[in-house]
Design an enzyme around this catalytic site. Sequence first.
Site: not given
Lengths: 361, 361, 361, 361
Positions: B172-175, B177
Amino acid sequence: MELTRKIVDGEYGSVPIAVAGVSGYAGAELARLLLHHPRLKFSRPVFYGRAGEMQSTSLTDLHPQLATHDGPIDPVHPFDWDDLVERGTNILFLALPHEQSRKWAPEALARGIRVVDLSGAWRLQQDDLRAVYKLEDVDPVLARELQAEAIFGAPELHRNKIATARLVANPGCYSTSIILALAPLLQAGIVDIDHGIICDAKSGVSGAGKAATAKTHFMYAADNLSAYNVFGHRHTGELLEQLHLDASQIQFTPHLLPIPRGILSTIYLRLKEVTTPDAVAVLLRDFYKDSPLVRIHATPALPQIQHVVRTNFCDLGFELAKDGKRLVLVSCLDNLLKGAAGQAVQNMNLMCGWPEAEGLL
Amino acid sequence: MELTRKIVDGEYGSVPIAVAGVSGYAGAELARLLLHHPRLKFSRPVFYGRAGEMQSTSLTDLHPQLATHDGPIDPVHPFDWDDLVERGTNILFLALPHEQSRKWAPEALARGIRVVDLSGAWRLQQDDLRAVYKLEDVDPVLARELQAEAIFGAPELHRNKIATARLVANPGCYSTSIILALAPLLQAGIVDIDHGIICDAKSGVSGAGKAATAKTHFMYAADNLSAYNVFGHRHTGELLEQLHLDASQIQFTPHLLPIPRGILSTIYLRLKEVTTPDAVAVLLRDFYKDSPLVRIHATPALPQIQHVVRTNFCDLGFELAKDGKRLVLVSCLDNLLKGAAGQAVQNMNLMCGWPEAEGLL
Amino acid sequence: MELTRKIVDGEYGSVPIAVAGVSGYAGAELARLLLHHPRLKFSRPVFYGRAGEMQSTSLTDLHPQLATHDGPIDPVHPFDWDDLVERGTNILFLALPHEQSRKWAPEALARGIRVVDLSGAWRLQQDDLRAVYKLEDVDPVLARELQAEAIFGAPELHRNKIATARLVANPGCYSTSIILALAPLLQAGIVDIDHGIICDAKSGVSGAGKAATAKTHFMYAADNLSAYNVFGHRHTGELLEQLHLDASQIQFTPHLLPIPRGILSTIYLRLKEVTTPDAVAVLLRDFYKDSPLVRIHATPALPQIQHVVRTNFCDLGFELAKDGKRLVLVSCLDNLLKGAAGQAVQNMNLMCGWPEAEGLL
Amino acid sequence: MELTRKIVDGEYGSVPIAVAGVSGYAGAELARLLLHHPRLKFSRPVFYGRAGEMQSTSLTDLHPQLATHDGPIDPVHPFDWDDLVERGTNILFLALPHEQSRKWAPEALARGIRVVDLSGAWRLQQDDLRAVYKLEDVDPVLARELQAEAIFGAPELHRNKIATARLVANPGCYSTSIILALAPLLQAGIVDIDHGIICDAKSGVSGAGKAATAKTHFMYAADNLSAYNVFGHRHTGELLEQLHLDASQIQFTPHLLPIPRGILSTIYLRLKEVTTPDAVAVLLRDFYKDSPLVRIHATPALPQIQHVVRTNFCDLGFELAKDGKRLVLVSCLDNLLKGAAGQAVQNMNLMCGWPEAEGLL
């Protein structure tokens, strides 16, 4: 702005109000609020420039959005103490750099003029915290006395003291958003302060002021987000003093949002004991039951910047983890209004004995 | 971008690559990256629509920015397994809703086609964490086996396993980062994890997908900031599994930024022992010394969204409190690139034995 | 994008390229394009600061987005003619204020170095039009000769002359968008030029440059739109000379858009004779049939800024009124790419005998 | 909104006002204006949903920014003619889709309720122009009569007729900006109308309404600009009828700006005779000398969107070419205020015999 109503005796007496420094963003909002204030319909505020701005100008030249059909509205005079005194000025707003406010507030008080200062010059009682502003006092003894007398202008916390204050230090925009969120919980003693409170705050660009700099350039701010002053933003001192915390107990990191105005603070903390969302809601609502400019969101709704921009409200909401101990508070306000000019007018209302939210709804 | 390799016969041989689902934002970026990929110059990728999208179209119709002077570029075919097999497809990217990915990945593997899945369908090993996606398996036994076999596609953590994987679950994108910021410190064992880690993340609107909804309306997102899924965003499971934490040890709250793309995560934690900024910097640099798509900022510079947008980098920076224990990490990436399509191509590179950053610098 | 060329020995030989002035927005894009240019893989360009910028720095310090994993990339040297000569510089890009370009171009040519100048210093042949730049020549006789020799760097119009030019004056961003839209119709002689052509152009803020001013302040540009230089923007001269019009025949009014980059020009004109949309489309497509960086939209699709941003294309589209005579052209480009750095590289490609769009697709 | 003042006899009588359709952006502004209107302090407006919206809700649920400290404000009732009649409704605002307005206006008038309609249903007298709205009339004979009776609600043009009108058709947002700019010059007969007038207009996204569509998606509108309806936007009919022009004499092309609100129209025309900027200025000022909601900018200052957003003004400015004949007018307004809700309230003021700008300054 047709003013055809008859004046009911005593309803709106003359209250001479003046503003020094209307060229900035908060100055523009302050002018707008005062010009529309129902108690000042027959006692128009007087506007002055900063020290050294010797040329007369007009509000319209500075802020074209304030113009009327009939062209340039109120003049902005070069600053002049004699003029202020002659007009019988009752309250003077200082929307000036803090160095200048530190010098001018004593001057005003010496002339019997009460002051609402929008800068950081008088907000902090502790010398070591105030040191960040690098203030120099002409008369240190007097300054110390005035500092002790100055009231931190958070109406929701210090309503009564503000009413009679001579010198009100209007709070910082970030600090307002954080203090209003935390004060009820801290006063109730339910926060595990030793665990540490994290305040992740985000502000629109107007908070950085009108000076054209690399960081206020559209190309820097637009489509961007950046953290700055990760530790040690100068509003931190206000949090410490107003919330009675020490520096190890609260962390505050601001971010620059790509929007003109608005602050959202996300605040992370732990409660001492397991509690319920209802209990937190009751606590907040009760604390602010007589505060017309604070709105409490019913969980699960959370405040958003778009709902507070161009209003004088501070919106509060929260979510509690299933463990009943980890709490996230969200606090929103318009940095130029509840975070500056709106709160300044709220303080003026209190100082004049008017309803706190007069002209702010 | 240093390409010192000698160009040898057969190096750019035919590697049949296909993409299913190019209509979304990540799909557009994936198409763009693959079309410009130096190893695919002589082996153009093939594009397919989602299940049920039966009409042929073209990349240009879907994404006019990808057009060339000569008009519509590559066709987008209705999805067809036979066609994929006939073309000898080696790697299939699934840029699909997770329900569809959960069904199609087994189908692809059964046909000898390796999969890079951009959805959340295969990222989580623990059933209870994966439950948030409400996935239904046609063949639960097979699905369980494939799940166990699936590799979490974070190249900086699982480079070797990805190289030989049949099924790569792109993070995932948040994960991405957050995991890239925390992994070095957690692996070094210097974080006081029981104190709790706070991840305050902010993402641009493309993260919410292409569906026109009340929350992706310009009038909702513009000039606004809002927190959502304060506890329990579905990327949280990835943090728990990849960082070997339990739910009480890490909190992750996302916010919707008024910008098209980019994520900035501000991460607050405490270290077990007093340390120095230099020690933290060395630790980060060392961990990522062979990771061409991670950039470590030298303190006091911090990552900003504008520096990573339209790049395939994850940028990391930090600031350590004077007490040597409170650490704030800042992590930035482009949610459509390092947070999605760029990382997917990075995984493809590894799966093909190519340099990890090929076509991504 | 098709690179079917065989890679042969010596094809990517050493072509010493230098750039003076990389601190601005166009400079950053120029550096990025050159560093990724396939013909310069083994002949890295050299970067210099402006006159007077004596300290060495690095591209990364100026533009952090250009950094690699391995930290600061290419140095930016203080400008030094001897160094340029020693390196055998073949082509020098000047991304400088026009006053400086006017002085430096002759210096470069005198040393046998060809010049692509991104400023307005050399674009205009007519003295009265060029007067708007208030240029002073050290050697007026030489300057007059060089001016006469300078080629206006619009590859779609002057491809052949550019190939052999010593001094290429890269066009303005607004002018590129307008000239490319109008040239085909004007050359075909179908426009009623005496009726007058109206060019209503809108540009993102990067067009205003990196200097922090009242007008580039985020608070001025954001959520705003303003017209400026209603008559007499200095790009007007380029329109007159390149399109062979007089000032009564074309009007050009620019507006400042609240976006970082991109120009959209809406152009209103009348045709001499009734015509059809097909005829206009054929005319445009035919004119640009060998121009890889111009994309013609099929009616009724119209160009939009989002489709050209971060590309090197100029997109053209149009709509014809039912009367067959009133025509509206829409032209879009990225002001920093096709309107500046991209076009400069396109010119370099031509000057080196390379495919025009090399490194630009 | 403390209301401690005494009511002076007769000053603010009860004027029952109702609004149908408050869920949209203009509805929210209309509600806000009416709730703060000084003449309605003791006669709170009543809010209704659209036809078919049968559930009661509250203004706060629809528009959280309108909340007060005390929580949900005014209810929004399911629409009910009996209820309207019982309350003695005097004026009904219709903020509805035009099909619905076309049906409901006759119903209201039949019940003796005057109507201010914010849709396009009643603006156009000519059947062929109105055809663009595809309206169907239940009673065509009655509809024809009411259409003939309907007054185009541009107070600056039709002040007197509005005062006594039963049915006021509030103008379109684009048309307001263009009509107010052109009317003075056209009425003075100084425009060369046969040369043709070009109106290049740009609007913020709220003009596209609240429906979530591909074009209102943040990712479409942000960082973008696009022209649409190049010929034939449906507001064109209002220009033709109000300015007494035929379709060959005026062209109007709208563009979608990446901002929430505001319209800027740039209008290009030729004058019949050579004139001076002063003469134009005098003409404009004279025309609007009694129009409190029009502001004329002194040349060379031009209106900007940021100066009219959140105001009820239309700002006008111009620049005249040196030839004294080519004129460029710039007109700005807030599409939700002077372009919709503000103008609707201005019409209500006139219909009630109140000062035109009451509650709008």
